[in-house]
Scaffold this active site. Structure first.
Site, PDB file in Angstrom:
ATOM      1  N   ARG A 116      30.245  70.129  95.814  1.00 27.40           N
ATOM      2  CA  ARG A 116      29.661  69.050  95.019  1.00 27.40           C
ATOM      3  C   ARG A 116      28.752  69.523  93.885  1.00 27.40           C
ATOM      4  O   ARG A 116      28.819  68.948  92.786  1.00 27.40           O
ATOM      5  CB  ARG A 116      28.900  68.088  95.935  1.00 27.40           C
ATOM      6  N   ASP A 167      31.197  75.989 104.565  1.00 25.22           N
ATOM      7  CA  ASP A 167      30.856  75.005 103.540  1.00 25.22           C
ATOM      8  C   ASP A 167      30.272  73.767 104.203  1.00 25.22           C
ATOM      9  O   ASP A 167      30.194  73.688 105.425  1.00 25.22           O
ATOM     10  CB  ASP A 167      32.035  74.689 102.629  1.00 25.22           C
ATOM     11  N   HIS A 207      33.969  68.941 106.042  1.00 25.20           N
ATOM     12  CA  HIS A 207      34.463  68.239 104.869  1.00 25.20           C
ATOM     13  C   HIS A 207      33.338  67.513 104.144  1.00 25.20           C
ATOM     14  O   HIS A 207      33.525  66.413 103.603  1.00 25.20           O
ATOM     15  CB  HIS A 207      35.569  67.245 105.255  1.00 25.20           C
ATOM     16  N   ARG A 235      23.246  73.312  98.658  1.00 21.33           N
ATOM     17  CA  ARG A 235      22.732  72.742  97.426  1.00 21.33           C
ATOM     18  C   ARG A 235      21.917  73.751  96.620  1.00 21.33           C
ATOM     19  O   ARG A 235      21.461  73.417  95.521  1.00 21.33           O
ATOM     20  CB  ARG A 235      21.839  71.520  97.737  1.00 21.33           C
TER      21      ARG A 235
END
Length: 455
Positions: free
Chosen positions: A408, A384, A353, A388
Site C-alpha cells: 500500500r 507482508d 493479504h 508502513r
C-alpha cells in the site's frame, strides 16, 4: 534520490536531499509522514478506487491488528559499534538483490494511475528491486516485463479453477523472465469487503484488472466457447418458442418485457460499465460495443477466478509446469508452514493479504514471530501485511524474515505522482531502514536478528 553507488548510503542521501531542498524553501512533493501520505492519496483517488485499495475485510480489525503488532516488538538500539559502512544487500533464490524489499503484487493498478504496472516497473527498475507482477494486472505481463528489462521480476499466481488457464499463465510468466512463482493461497474467494459492498463496486465487473486473462490464449478460447454456447442455446430456445406460439403479428414483439426486466433497464452507470468493458477488451471500442465477446470475457473471468477446491496435493501439478522457485503466499499458521516445507516448496510469504480476506484474524507480524523459529532457516520466509515504515521492515527482518513485500505505501505514491511517487516512497522506506540499522548498531542485513528486539 538513489546514491550513485546504488543503495549504499541511501539513508543519508535521501535525508540530506530533502533537507537541502528545504533550505531553499522546497518541501517534499510526496508526504514523508505515513498518515499524511495516506490522507493525500485518499483525496486524490476516487471513492471506489480508495475503498478497493485501502479497504479490508469486515470491520477492518485484521488490518488494525497488522499495524498494532509492530508495537509489541520494540527495537533495542546498541551503541559504540562500527556502522560507518552499511550494506542492505541480500541473496534470494540465487539472485543478489540491493535490499531485502520487493514491490508486492497489487491488482487493478489502473485505479491508482493510468500507467499502472508500467509506472511501477519504472520505479522498481530505478531502485533495482524486484517487482512481483499480479495476475489481476492492468497491463499484460509481457509489456511490464519489457518495461522492467533486466530488473528482477516475480509472478504472483491466482490459481483459477481451470488448470489449463493456470498453466498458461505460469508458462507466460516463465517466458517473460520471471525468477519465481508466488502462489496466493488466501484469495480463492473474495473476502467480505464492506467498503466495496457499500459502493456495489467490483473492478473486474467493469473489465478492469483482467489484462492477463484477456491476452491469454486459453482464456480467449474459453470466451469464444461461451459465446458459441450461448448462441446455440438462444437458437434452440427461439425455435422452441416459435413452435409453441407461432409467428407474431407484423410489428408486434413475440413477448413483452417482464416487470423485472423493466426494472433492469440501462442506467447511466450500466452504460459506463459497458463502455469500460468494451475499452478494456482487445480491439476498437466501436467494434467491441457491438460484439458479445467483451461481456462474455467478464462473465468468463467471474466464473474461472474462484478456486476453493485447491489443496496441497495440487502443488505437484505446479512443479510439473515450471522449474522456477515456488513461493506460497498467505501462510499464517505454523502447521501450514510445516506443510509447505513437506511439500517441497522453495519459500513462503507470511501474509494475511493486508487484512483483506478474514476479519479478526491474527496480525501477520505475530504469525511471523511464531513461524520463523519453527522453520529454522530451512527455507526463505518472506513477510507482508502492515509495513508502513523502514523501522517496520527492520522489525520483520529481526523476527526472521528473509525479505519483505511492501504494498500500500508505494501504491499511495503511485496515485499521487506516478512512477516518481512510487519510487520516492520506496526510497524513503529504504532510507529509514538504513538509518535504523546504523542507529541500532548493525551494519548488514544478516546482523539484524531477534537480539535487536526486546525479549
Amino acid at each position: 534520490m538513489v546514491p550513485a553507488e546504488g543503495l549504499v548510503g541511501i539513508g543519508r542521501a535521501v535525508q540530506g536531499a530533502i533537507y537541502a531542498a528545504g533550505a531553499y524553501g522546497h518541501k517534499p512533493k510526496m508526504p514523508v509522514e505515513p498518515a499524511a501520505l495516506y490522507d493525500a492519496a485518499r483525496r486524490r483517488m476516487s471513492p471506489q478506487a480508495w475503498s478497493y485499495v485501502a479497504g479490508s475485510a469486515g470491520m477492518q480489525r485484521t488490518d488494525a491488528a497488522n499495524t498494532a503488532a509492530f508495537e509489541r516488538f520494540p527495537i533495542v538500539p546498541r551503541m559504540l559499534r562500527d556502522v560507518a559502512d552499511r550494506s542492505l544487500g541480500v541473496t534470494l533464490f540465487g539472485h543478489d538483490l540491493p535490499a531485502p524489499v520487493l514491490f508486492a503484487p497489487i491488482g487493478v493498478l489502473e485505479m491508482a494511475h493510468k500507467e499502472a504496472e508500467l509506472a511501477v516497473a519504472q520505479a522498481a527498475r530505478s531502485l533495482g528491486l524486484p517487482m512481483v507482477l499480479s495476475t489481476q494486472g492492468s497491463v499484460p505481463m509481457e509489456e511490464t516485463a519489457s518495461a522492467l528489462g533486466a530488473n528482477p521480476m516475480w509472478y504472483q499466481l491466482y490459481w483459477s479453477n481451470n488448470d489449463d488457464l493456470a498453466r498458461s499463465l505460469v508458462s507466460r510468466a516463465e517466458r517473460s523472465g520471471a525468477q519465481a512463482i508466488v502462489v496466493t493461497l488466501d484469495t480463492h474467494s473474495l473476502g467480505w469487503r464492506t467498503k466495496d459492498l457499500d459502493l456495489g463496486y467490483l473492478p473486474f465487473a467493469r473489465g478492469e484488472g483482467i489484462a492477463q486473462y484477456l491476452t491469454d490464449p486459453v482464456f480467449q478460447q474459453l470466451v469464444r466457447d461461451r459465446v458459441a454456447e450461448k448462441r446455440s442455446g438462444d437458437a434452440g430456445r427461439d425455435a422452441t418458442q416459435a413452435g409453441r406460439v407461432g409467428r407474431a403479428p407484423k410489428g408486434e414483439a413475440v413477448s413483452r418485457p417482464s416487470a423485472a426486466e423493466l426494472h433492469q433497464r440501462p442506467t447511466p452507470t450500466a452504460i459506463r460499465t459497458l463502455i469500460s468493458i468494451s475499452r478494456h477488451y482487445p480491439g476498437t471500442l466501436r467494434d467491441n460495443l457491438r460484439s458479445p465477446l467483451p461481456r462474455a470475457a467478464v462473465e468468463t473471468f467471474l466464473d474461472v477466478f474462484p478456486c476453493p477446491a485447491l489443496t496441497w496435493g495440487d502443488l505437484a501439478k505446479l512443479r510439473e509446469w515450471t522449474q522456477l522457485p515456488i513461493v506460497l503466499k498467505g501462510i499464517q499458521s505454523v502447521d501450514d508452514a510445516q506443510l509447505a516445507l513437506e511439500h517441497g516448496v522453495d519459500g513462503i510469504v507470511v501474509s494475511n493479504h493486508g487484512g483483506r480476506q478474514v476479519d479478526g484474524a491474527i496480525g501477520s507480524l505475530d504469525a511471523l514471530a511464531t513461524i520463523t523459529p519453527v522453520m529454522g532457516g530451512r527455507l526463505p520466509v518472506l513477510f507482508d501485511s502492515g509495513i508502513r515504515s523502514g523501522a517496520d521492515i527492520f522489525k520483520a527482518l529481526a523476527l526472521g524474515a528473509s525479505a519483505v513485500l511492501v504494498g500500500r505505501p508505494w501504491l499511495y505514491g503511485l496515485a499521487l505522482d506516478g512512477a516518481a511517487g512510487a519510487q520516492a516512497v520506496m526510497e524513503r522506506l529504504l532510507a529509514e531502514l538504513d538509518l535504523t540499522m546504523g542507529l541500532s548498531g548493525v551494519a548488514s542485513i544478516d546482523q539484524i536478528t531477534r537480539d535487536c528486539l526486546a525479549q
